[in-house]
Design an enzyme around this catalytic site. Structure first.
Site, PDB file in Angstrom:
ATOM      1  N   GLU A 159      15.877 -82.106 -53.170  1.00 56.42           N
ATOM      2  CA  GLU A 159      15.793 -81.745 -54.588  1.00 56.42           C
ATOM      3  C   GLU A 159      17.064 -81.004 -54.963  1.00 56.42           C
ATOM      4  O   GLU A 159      17.441 -80.076 -54.227  1.00 56.42           O
ATOM      5  CB  GLU A 159      14.591 -80.827 -54.846  1.00 56.42           C
ATOM      6  CG  GLU A 159      13.302 -81.577 -54.994  1.00 56.42           C
ATOM      7  CD  GLU A 159      12.105 -80.657 -55.272  1.00 56.42           C
ATOM      8  OE1 GLU A 159      12.309 -79.531 -55.768  1.00 56.42           O
ATOM      9  OE2 GLU A 159      10.986 -81.077 -54.981  1.00 56.42           O
ATOM     10  N   ILE A 215      -5.200 -74.782 -56.192  1.00 60.78           N
ATOM     11  CA  ILE A 215      -4.793 -75.838 -57.141  1.00 60.78           C
ATOM     12  C   ILE A 215      -5.594 -77.112 -56.882  1.00 60.78           C
ATOM     13  O   ILE A 215      -6.020 -77.796 -57.819  1.00 60.78           O
ATOM     14  CB  ILE A 215      -3.271 -76.091 -57.046  1.00 60.78           C
ATOM     15  CG1 ILE A 215      -2.502 -74.804 -57.385  1.00 60.78           C
ATOM     16  CG2 ILE A 215      -2.846 -77.197 -58.005  1.00 60.78           C
ATOM     17  CD1 ILE A 215      -1.002 -74.852 -57.131  1.00 60.78           C
ATOM     18  N   HIS A 274      10.105 -81.693 -60.412  1.00 60.91           N
ATOM     19  CA  HIS A 274       9.461 -80.441 -59.990  1.00 60.91           C
ATOM     20  C   HIS A 274       9.084 -79.575 -61.209  1.00 60.91           C
ATOM     21  O   HIS A 274       9.570 -78.447 -61.355  1.00 60.91           O
ATOM     22  CB  HIS A 274      10.387 -79.667 -59.047  1.00 60.91           C
ATOM     23  CG  HIS A 274       9.648 -78.670 -58.180  1.00 60.91           C
ATOM     24  ND1 HIS A 274      10.012 -78.389 -56.899  1.00 60.91           N
ATOM     25  CD2 HIS A 274       8.561 -77.889 -58.427  1.00 60.91           C
ATOM     26  CE1 HIS A 274       9.194 -77.480 -56.381  1.00 60.91           C
ATOM     27  NE2 HIS A 274       8.304 -77.162 -57.309  1.00 60.91           N
ATOM     28  N   MET A 282      -6.765 -78.575 -49.978  1.00 62.62           N
ATOM     29  CA  MET A 282      -7.743 -78.252 -51.027  1.00 62.62           C
ATOM     30  C   MET A 282      -7.814 -76.735 -51.192  1.00 62.62           C
ATOM     31  O   MET A 282      -8.792 -76.088 -50.812  1.00 62.62           O
ATOM     32  CB  MET A 282      -9.094 -78.835 -50.611  1.00 62.62           C
ATOM     33  CG  MET A 282     -10.158 -78.677 -51.656  1.00 62.62           C
ATOM     34  SD  MET A 282      -9.815 -79.719 -53.055  1.00 62.62           S
ATOM     35  CE  MET A 282     -11.479 -80.033 -53.583  1.00 62.62           C
ATOM     36  N   GLY A 283      -6.760 -76.157 -51.730  1.00 66.24           N
ATOM     37  CA  GLY A 283      -6.758 -74.721 -52.008  1.00 66.24           C
ATOM     38  C   GLY A 283      -7.038 -74.489 -53.473  1.00 66.24           C
ATOM     39  O   GLY A 283      -7.763 -75.265 -54.116  1.00 66.24           O
ATOM     40  N   ARG A 292       5.104 -80.273 -51.604  1.00 70.25           N
ATOM     41  CA  ARG A 292       6.530 -80.049 -51.369  1.00 70.25           C
ATOM     42  C   ARG A 292       7.134 -81.349 -50.843  1.00 70.25           C
ATOM     43  O   ARG A 292       6.494 -82.063 -50.035  1.00 70.25           O
ATOM     44  CB  ARG A 292       6.747 -78.946 -50.321  1.00 70.25           C
ATOM     45  CG  ARG A 292       6.607 -77.528 -50.838  1.00 70.25           C
ATOM     46  CD  ARG A 292       7.799 -77.089 -51.709  1.00 70.25           C
ATOM     47  NE  ARG A 292       7.690 -75.712 -52.126  1.00 70.25           N
ATOM     48  CZ  ARG A 292       7.197 -75.280 -53.296  1.00 70.25           C
ATOM     49  NH1 ARG A 292       6.765 -76.147 -54.192  1.00 70.25           N
ATOM     50  NH2 ARG A 292       7.157 -74.000 -53.583  1.00 70.25           N
TER      51      ARG A 292
HETATM   52  N1  LIG Z   1       4.968 -78.879 -57.694  1.00 69.67           N
HETATM   53  C1  LIG Z   1       4.846 -77.630 -58.084  1.00 69.67           C
HETATM   54  O1  LIG Z   1       5.415 -77.201 -59.079  1.00 69.67           O
HETATM   55  C2  LIG Z   1       3.969 -76.721 -57.303  1.00 69.67           C
HETATM   56  C3  LIG Z   1       3.351 -75.646 -57.967  1.00 69.67           C
HETATM   57  C4  LIG Z   1       2.534 -74.797 -57.237  1.00 69.67           C
HETATM   58  C5  LIG Z   1       2.326 -75.008 -55.880  1.00 69.67           C
HETATM   59  N2  LIG Z   1       2.972 -76.037 -55.274  1.00 69.67           N
HETATM   60  C6  LIG Z   1       2.744 -76.249 -53.829  1.00 69.67           C
HETATM   61  O2  LIG Z   1       1.373 -76.340 -53.589  1.00 69.67           O
HETATM   62  C7  LIG Z   1       1.015 -75.548 -52.470  1.00 69.67           C
HETATM   63  C8  LIG Z   1      -0.434 -75.128 -52.568  1.00 69.67           C
HETATM   64  O3  LIG Z   1      -0.622 -74.169 -53.587  1.00 69.67           O
HETATM   65  P1  LIG Z   1      -2.037 -73.415 -53.749  1.00 69.67           P
HETATM   66  O4  LIG Z   1      -1.832 -72.314 -54.728  1.00 69.67           O
HETATM   67  O5  LIG Z   1      -3.137 -74.399 -53.972  1.00 69.67           O
HETATM   68  O6  LIG Z   1      -2.162 -72.769 -52.292  1.00 69.67           O
HETATM   69  P2  LIG Z   1      -3.477 -72.421 -51.454  1.00 69.67           P
HETATM   70  O7  LIG Z   1      -3.019 -71.583 -50.346  1.00 69.67           O
HETATM   71  O8  LIG Z   1      -4.555 -71.934 -52.343  1.00 69.67           O
HETATM   72  O9  LIG Z   1      -3.938 -73.861 -50.899  1.00 69.67           O
HETATM   73  C9  LIG Z   1      -3.272 -74.549 -49.888  1.00 69.67           C
HETATM   74  C10 LIG Z   1      -4.315 -75.316 -49.106  1.00 69.67           C
HETATM   75  O10 LIG Z   1      -3.638 -76.176 -48.188  1.00 69.67           O
HETATM   76  C11 LIG Z   1      -4.370 -76.166 -46.983  1.00 69.67           C
HETATM   77  N3  LIG Z   1      -3.540 -76.567 -45.848  1.00 69.67           N
HETATM   78  C12 LIG Z   1      -2.602 -75.823 -45.190  1.00 69.67           C
HETATM   79  N4  LIG Z   1      -2.107 -76.520 -44.152  1.00 69.67           N
HETATM   80  C13 LIG Z   1      -2.740 -77.723 -44.165  1.00 69.67           C
HETATM   81  C14 LIG Z   1      -2.667 -78.857 -43.350  1.00 69.67           C
HETATM   82  N5  LIG Z   1      -1.864 -78.905 -42.289  1.00 69.67           N
HETATM   83  N6  LIG Z   1      -3.461 -79.913 -43.647  1.00 69.67           N
HETATM   84  C15 LIG Z   1      -4.301 -79.871 -44.692  1.00 69.67           C
HETATM   85  N7  LIG Z   1      -4.410 -78.805 -45.504  1.00 69.67           N
HETATM   86  C16 LIG Z   1      -3.639 -77.744 -45.247  1.00 69.67           C
HETATM   87  C17 LIG Z   1      -4.885 -74.742 -46.838  1.00 69.67           C
HETATM   88  O11 LIG Z   1      -6.007 -74.710 -45.991  1.00 69.67           O
HETATM   89  C18 LIG Z   1      -5.235 -74.417 -48.288  1.00 69.67           C
HETATM   90  O12 LIG Z   1      -6.575 -74.724 -48.563  1.00 69.67           O
HETATM   91  C19 LIG Z   1       2.043 -74.411 -52.482  1.00 69.67           C
HETATM   92  O13 LIG Z   1       2.234 -73.871 -51.196  1.00 69.67           O
HETATM   93  C20 LIG Z   1       3.298 -75.094 -52.990  1.00 69.67           C
HETATM   94  O14 LIG Z   1       4.042 -75.617 -51.926  1.00 69.67           O
HETATM   95  C21 LIG Z   1       3.777 -76.884 -55.941  1.00 69.67           C
HETATM   96  O1  LIG Z   2       5.445 -73.034 -55.504  1.00 75.63           O
HETATM   97  C1  LIG Z   2       5.495 -72.965 -56.726  1.00 75.63           C
HETATM   98  O2  LIG Z   2       4.971 -72.051 -57.376  1.00 75.63           O
HETATM   99  C2  LIG Z   2       6.193 -74.041 -57.518  1.00 75.63           C
HETATM  100  O3  LIG Z   2       6.696 -75.031 -56.721  1.00 75.63           O
HETATM  101  C3  LIG Z   2       7.179 -73.487 -58.454  1.00 75.63           C
HETATM  102  O4  LIG Z   2       8.412 -73.362 -57.838  1.00 75.63           O
END
Ligand SMILES: NC(=O)c1ccc[n+]([C@@H]2O[C@H](COP(=O)([O-])OP(=O)(O)OC[C@H]3O[C@@H](n4cnc5c(N)ncnc54)[C@H](O)[C@@H]3O)[C@@H](O)[C@H]2O)c1
Ligand SMILES: O=C(O)[C@H](O)CO
Length: 349
Positions: free
Chosen positions: A266, A158, A285, A155-156, A237
């Site tokens: 992927e 996004i 993705h 819960m970050g 991921r």
């Molecule tokens: N599919 C896509 O295109 C896409 C796009 C953006 C991000 N992402 C993925 O989403 C992730 C999160 O992005 P964000 O900007 O919200 O990051 P963020 O750092 O704001 O949030 C990540 C959250 O995950 C939590 N977390 C970390 N380890 C954990 C665990 N073991 N168990 C439970 N929670 C845990 C953290 O406490 C944090 O609150 C990125 O690291 C990336 O891998 C994917």
């Molecule tokens: O981590 C991210 O920002 C997305 O997965 C885009 O590659």
């Protein structure tokens, strides 16, 4: 004329961002459609001041060990699981990612997957397209999102944006994080231990980063703890999920359906067993893949690189401890800056 800093780009990047970068630095770009050989990249880095990193690329201490002038590495992504941050920090190189600018776009995709899967849009649309409207089997029923529970793992930034959308659809939102957030009252969300979340949620959405701790977090035992009627969504991921365990859980009815933006591997090869699973919707993705957001991510990456090669602070730096600091100002200059900004010092005591 003073020599401009040199930035290496190891793959294809949108042209407008490269044009913007070139206004400030010299660019040496790998423009082949093939992945740049690592050894060639290491040779290019010998003279480089900055690296715009394009996946697939493992960024680590070994990559940068013969790059004496390298001052910054950045990538147009918020996730940095392909980067050994500790090794860059040890080498004194700040690493820039792109948090924030993609939150709403990725949350829109995550919620689109949830809504599409909950009403079996893909299967239903296919019957219409194939001219078989009337033959649609009665068991392709959807389920309501309202009055159901969404469990978000990770819960970050996004995750919070996804939770706002879920509440607008009448869902209750629970989440699991490394630590409970302090703003649950504001977001109307409830922290749960992982097992409780899995037992409670009708939709489980993974939005965590890939780390040693989250690798294969969603394994056989994880899917067994979910409701048989539940929908599983992964936008975090691919390797957070044990793919074999997911396939088995979907085939045996341990869970009802999955919707994935990310997979392991992927891209998925055409003969991958996941593609034969009927109750699984997969997109390639595309979480952040809108023109405006990819533009914003690319310009932020370029800005981080331009700042770094000039030893100025990166706007968004993962290893802040080696980020460049703003030069300290003496009082006279600070007062001068305030005056220039139109601040009337007479307003202050
Ligand atoms: N599919 C896509 O295109 C896409 C796009 C953006 C991000 N992402 C993925 O989403 C992730 C999160 O992005 P964000 O900007 O919200 O990051 P963020 O750092 O704001 O949030 C990540 C959250 O995950 C939590 N977390 C970390 N380890 C954990 C665990 N073991 N168990 C439970 N929670 C845990 C953290 O406490 C944090 O609150 C990125 O690291 C990336 O891998 C994917
Ligand atoms: O981590 C991210 O920002 C997305 O997965 C885009 O590659």
């Amino acid at each position: 004329m003073e020599k401009k800093p040199l930035v290496v780009v190891n793959g294809l990047v949108r042209k407008d961002a490269i044009a913007y970068l070139k206004e400030h630095v010299d660019v040496r770009q790998w423009t082949e459609k093939t992945v740049m050989p690592r050894e060639t990249l290491k040779e290019w880095l010998v003279d480089a001041d900055g690296l715009w990193c394009v996946r697939p690329l493992d960024v680590d201490g070994n990559l940068v060990k013969n790059a004496p002038n390298l001052k910054v590495i950045a990538q147009a992504a918020v996730g940095y699981d392909n980067v050994k941050i500790d090794e860059l920090t040890a080498a004194g190189i700040p690493y820039g990612n792109t948090p924030g600018v993609l939150n709403e776009t990725v949350a829109e995709l995550a919620f689109t997957l949830i809504a599409t899967a909950s009403r079996r849009i893909l299967e239903n649309a296919n019957f219409v397209k194939e001219g078989r409207w009337a033959q649609r089997p009665s068991n392709i029923k959807g389920f309501d999102l309202s009055r159901r529970t969404l469990g978000i793992i990770g819960m970050g930034a996004i995750g919070v944006s996804i939770s706002r959308r879920a509440r607008a659809f009448g869902m209750t939102v629970v989440y699991h994080n490394r630590n409970q957030r302090i703003d649950d009252k504001i977001h109307k969300t409830t922290y749960m231990e992982l097992d409780d979340l899995l037992a409670t949620s009708d939709v489980v959405c993974v939005m965590a980063p890939l780390t040693d701790e989250t690798y294969h977090m969603c394994d056989e035992a994880f899917f067994k703890k979910m409701k048989n009627t539940a929908l599983f969504v992964n936008v975090g991921r691919g390797p957070i999920v044990d793919t074999d365990a997911l396939i088995s859980a979907l085939k045996t009815g341990e869970i009802d359906y999955a919707a994935l933006d990310v997979t392991d591997p992927e891209p998925l090869p055409a003969d991958h067993p996941l593609l034969d699973v009927e109750n699984c919707l997969i997109v390639p993705h595309i979480g952040s893949y809108t023109d405006r957001t990819r533009y914003d991510m690319s310009i932020l990456t370029a800005d981080n690189i331009i700042a770094g090669v000039h030893k100025k602070p990166l706007k968004t730096c993962v290893n802040e401890e080696v980020n460049y600091k703003k030069p300290e100002m003496d009082v006279e200059s600070a007062l001068e800056e305030l005056k220039k900004a139109g601040v009337d010092l007479a307003d202050f005591d």
